[in-house]
Design a protein around this motif. Structure first.
Motif, PDB file in Angstrom:
ATOM      1  N   UNK A  89     130.753  51.359 -11.174  1.00 19.66           N
ATOM      2  CA  UNK A  89     130.755  50.323 -10.150  1.00 19.66           C
ATOM      3  C   UNK A  89     129.988  49.084 -10.582  1.00 19.66           C
ATOM      4  N   UNK A  90     130.472  48.418 -11.629  1.00 15.64           N
ATOM      5  CA  UNK A  90     129.788  47.236 -12.147  1.00 15.64           C
ATOM      6  C   UNK A  90     129.934  46.070 -11.171  1.00 15.64           C
ATOM      7  N   UNK A  91     128.821  45.351 -10.998  1.00 13.62           N
ATOM      8  CA  UNK A  91     128.816  44.163 -10.160  1.00 13.62           C
ATOM      9  C   UNK A  91     127.911  43.130 -10.810  1.00 13.62           C
ATOM     10  N   UNK A  92     128.059  41.904 -10.371  1.00 14.21           N
ATOM     11  CA  UNK A  92     127.174  40.834 -10.837  1.00 14.21           C
ATOM     12  C   UNK A  92     126.949  39.908  -9.654  1.00 14.21           C
ATOM     13  N   UNK A  93     125.895  40.180  -8.907  1.00  9.71           N
ATOM     14  CA  UNK A  93     125.607  39.399  -7.717  1.00  9.71           C
ATOM     15  C   UNK A  93     124.132  39.524  -7.383  1.00  9.71           C
ATOM     16  N   UNK A  94     123.706  38.684  -6.471  1.00  8.80           N
ATOM     17  CA  UNK A  94     122.341  38.738  -5.949  1.00  8.80           C
ATOM     18  C   UNK A  94     122.424  39.193  -4.491  1.00  8.80           C
ATOM     19  N   UNK A  95     121.607  40.151  -4.130  1.00  6.20           N
ATOM     20  CA  UNK A  95     121.615  40.688  -2.770  1.00  6.20           C
ATOM     21  C   UNK A  95     120.251  40.499  -2.134  1.00  6.20           C
ATOM     22  N   UNK A  96     120.270  40.167  -0.845  1.00  5.95           N
ATOM     23  CA  UNK A  96     119.033  40.026  -0.081  1.00  5.95           C
ATOM     24  C   UNK A  96     119.123  40.892   1.166  1.00  5.95           C
ATOM     25  N   UNK A  97     118.024  41.582   1.457  1.00  6.23           N
ATOM     26  CA  UNK A  97     117.939  42.452   2.619  1.00  6.23           C
ATOM     27  C   UNK A  97     116.765  41.969   3.461  1.00  6.23           C
ATOM     28  N   UNK A  98     117.021  41.643   4.733  1.00  6.20           N
ATOM     29  CA  UNK A  98     115.982  41.183   5.638  1.00  6.20           C
ATOM     30  C   UNK A  98     115.957  42.159   6.816  1.00  6.20           C
ATOM     31  N   UNK A  99     114.907  42.955   6.929  1.00  9.49           N
ATOM     32  CA  UNK A  99     114.861  44.034   7.913  1.00  9.49           C
ATOM     33  C   UNK A  99     113.930  43.644   9.049  1.00  9.49           C
ATOM     34  N   UNK A 100     114.448  43.671  10.259  1.00  7.74           N
ATOM     35  CA  UNK A 100     113.654  43.383  11.452  1.00  7.74           C
ATOM     36  C   UNK A 100     113.173  44.654  12.139  1.00  7.74           C
ATOM     37  N   UNK A 101     113.994  45.701  12.080  1.00  3.51           N
ATOM     38  CA  UNK A 101     113.619  46.978  12.681  1.00  3.51           C
ATOM     39  C   UNK A 101     114.203  48.100  11.832  1.00  3.51           C
ATOM     40  N   UNK A 102     113.481  49.224  11.736  1.00  2.00           N
ATOM     41  CA  UNK A 102     113.944  50.331  10.920  1.00  2.00           C
ATOM     42  C   UNK A 102     113.581  50.140   9.463  1.00  2.00           C
ATOM     43  N   UNK A 103     114.360  50.743   8.571  1.00  2.00           N
ATOM     44  CA  UNK A 103     114.084  50.654   7.129  1.00  2.00           C
ATOM     45  C   UNK A 103     115.386  50.789   6.352  1.00  2.00           C
ATOM     46  N   UNK A 104     115.429  50.119   5.196  1.00  2.69           N
ATOM     47  CA  UNK A 104     116.593  50.141   4.306  1.00  2.69           C
ATOM     48  C   UNK A 104     116.081  50.542   2.920  1.00  2.69           C
ATOM     49  N   UNK A 105     116.501  51.713   2.431  1.00  6.72           N
ATOM     50  CA  UNK A 105     116.054  52.214   1.134  1.00  6.72           C
ATOM     51  C   UNK A 105     117.162  52.020   0.109  1.00  6.72           C
ATOM     52  N   UNK A 106     116.822  51.373  -0.994  1.00  5.48           N
ATOM     53  CA  UNK A 106     117.795  50.975  -2.006  1.00  5.48           C
ATOM     54  C   UNK A 106     117.577  51.763  -3.281  1.00  5.48           C
ATOM     55  N   UNK A 107     118.673  52.193  -3.880  1.00  7.20           N
ATOM     56  CA  UNK A 107     118.571  52.811  -5.191  1.00  7.20           C
ATOM     57  C   UNK A 107     118.118  51.783  -6.216  1.00  7.20           C
ATOM     58  N   UNK A 108     117.143  52.144  -7.031  1.00  8.10           N
ATOM     59  CA  UNK A 108     116.610  51.216  -8.018  1.00  8.10           C
ATOM     60  C   UNK A 108     117.468  51.142  -9.265  1.00  8.10           C
ATOM     61  N   UNK A 109     117.250  50.135 -10.099  1.00  3.07           N
ATOM     62  CA  UNK A 109     117.956  50.049 -11.373  1.00  3.07           C
ATOM     63  C   UNK A 109     117.525  51.185 -12.285  1.00  3.07           C
ATOM     64  N   UNK A 110     118.260  51.441 -13.369  1.00  2.00           N
ATOM     65  CA  UNK A 110     117.902  52.540 -14.272  1.00  2.00           C
ATOM     66  C   UNK A 110     116.439  52.442 -14.712  1.00  2.00           C
ATOM     67  N   UNK A 111     115.750  53.554 -14.620  1.00  2.00           N
ATOM     68  CA  UNK A 111     114.345  53.581 -15.038  1.00  2.00           C
ATOM     69  C   UNK A 111     113.372  53.181 -13.955  1.00  2.00           C
TER      70      UNK A 111
END
Length: 350
Positions: A89-111
């Motif tokens: 699933x290759x992509x090339x983009x910039x993502x922004x997450x702005x959380x007001x309530x709750x939590x968003x857990x993101x998988x990190x890059x390799x390593x």
């Protein structure tokens, strides 16, 4: 789900989804995916594979807007969500997450380990591949997808985090909200300008400072300043200097931004205070006196307030209150017999 106005060339699109109503959750993910693929497209951001329990219980309400290679999603999720990594699933983009309530857990890059964005925080990073994520139930968040061209050299491998109410994030949020309300009516030039402004504001977030010579940012700066002013109208220290401090810009920059959209900071504040005072004068009970209203809305005294009110509305506060009371009384009074609508007389139903 409701979709509107995607251009033939795919430059813009907007859709709304609400699977929080009883019985709508089982098809909620399908509607969201259909809206994303139709109005946004996989070329901007490929949706990941959701876990089976998410497929069966996808209760989300929100809106998504696309402008060129950028997309903005405002989400309110009642259910938790989980996704999986997508091989290749290759992509090339910039993502922004702005959380007001709750939590968003993101998988990190390799390593690197997972990264969690908690309530009141933002995170922005470059994505080179589609990674898994997990969100808590009762999440309120804004998710932005941005083209990488100007942002990747600035970000590199960094993950930029910070408070969601920072000055730079307030500007970005204000611009994103404006795009949601106007994207369906934007022409090609407006779509291009909207994307460019999002990129410039994301640069400001990454740098921790605002580029005060970028004219395209004036609408976002004025909107953010108005949002703060509207929340703090009754405070005695509300002023251009205070707004500039809150937004981390110079007073001159703030005045220049308002001038670019044909307004003045002090005029906006005064007119908003007069508007609130006018609403109070028309209230049916518990109305404050002219001097009390003047003090509450930070006018020097009753005479200054009266002059400003008459200049703006053509009546003194007292005259306006009398006319509002008379209009309310006339509206509440029963109609005389000869003015009653047909079929509403005393003998009706006899």
């Amino acid at each position: 789900m409701h979709g509107t106005g995607a251009e033939a060339d795919g430059a813009r699109g907007v859709f709304a989804v609400d699977s929080t109503a009883p019985g709508s959750a089982p098809r909620g993910l399908d509607e969201f995916r259909r809206g994303w693929e139709t109005q946004v497209g996989d070329e901007v951001f490929q949706l990941p594979a959701f876990s089976p329990d998410t497929i069966g219980d996808f209760r989300v309400k929100g809106t998504v807007a696309k402008v060129h290679g950028a997309a903005i999603a405002d989400l309110h999720a009642a259910s938790a969500t989980r996704t999986a990594d997508v091989p290749g699933g290759d992509q090339d983009l910039v993502a922004m997450y702005v959380v007001r309530r709750g939590a968003w857990t993101l998988g990190g890059p390799p390593g690197h380990g997972d990264q969690t964005v908690s309530a009141g925080q933002f995170l922005v990073r470059h994505l080179g591949r589609l990674t898994a994520f997990e969100t808590s139930a009762h999440l309120t968040a804004k998710f932005l997808v941005l083209p990488p061209g100007e942002l990747t050299p600035l970000l590199g491998n960094r993950v930029v985090t910070g408070p969601a109410d920072s000055a730079e994030m307030r500007l970005l949020t204000a611009m994103a909200d404006m795009i949601h309300t106007t994207v369906a009516d934007l022409g090609p030039a407006g779509v291009a300008a909207a994307q460019a402004t999002l990129v410039e504001l994301t640069k400001a977030v990454a740098k921790g400072r605002f580029d005060d010579v970028e004219p395209r940012l004036a609408p976002a700066l004025t909107r953010a300043a108005k949002d703060i002013a509207d929340r703090r109208l009754a405070e005695p220290d509300l002023s251009p200097a205070m707004l500039a401090r809150e937004l981390n810009v110079s007073v001159r920059t703030l005045h220049r931004a308002f001038a670019a959209v044909g307004e003045q900071v002090t005029t906006y504040i005064r007119h908003r205070r007069l508007h609130e005072a006018r609403l109070a004068l028309a209230a049916p009970s518990g109305r404050l006196s002219v001097s009390e209203l003047a003090a509450h809305w930070q006018f020097a005294d009753g005479s200054h307030f009266t002059r400003a009110f008459k200049k703006h509305y053509g009546q003194t506060p007292t005259e306006y209150a009398r006319s509002a009371a008379a209009a309310a009384a006339a509206a509440a009074a029963p109609l005389p017999p000869n003015r009653r609508p047909p079929g509403r007389g005393p003998a009706e139903g006899a």
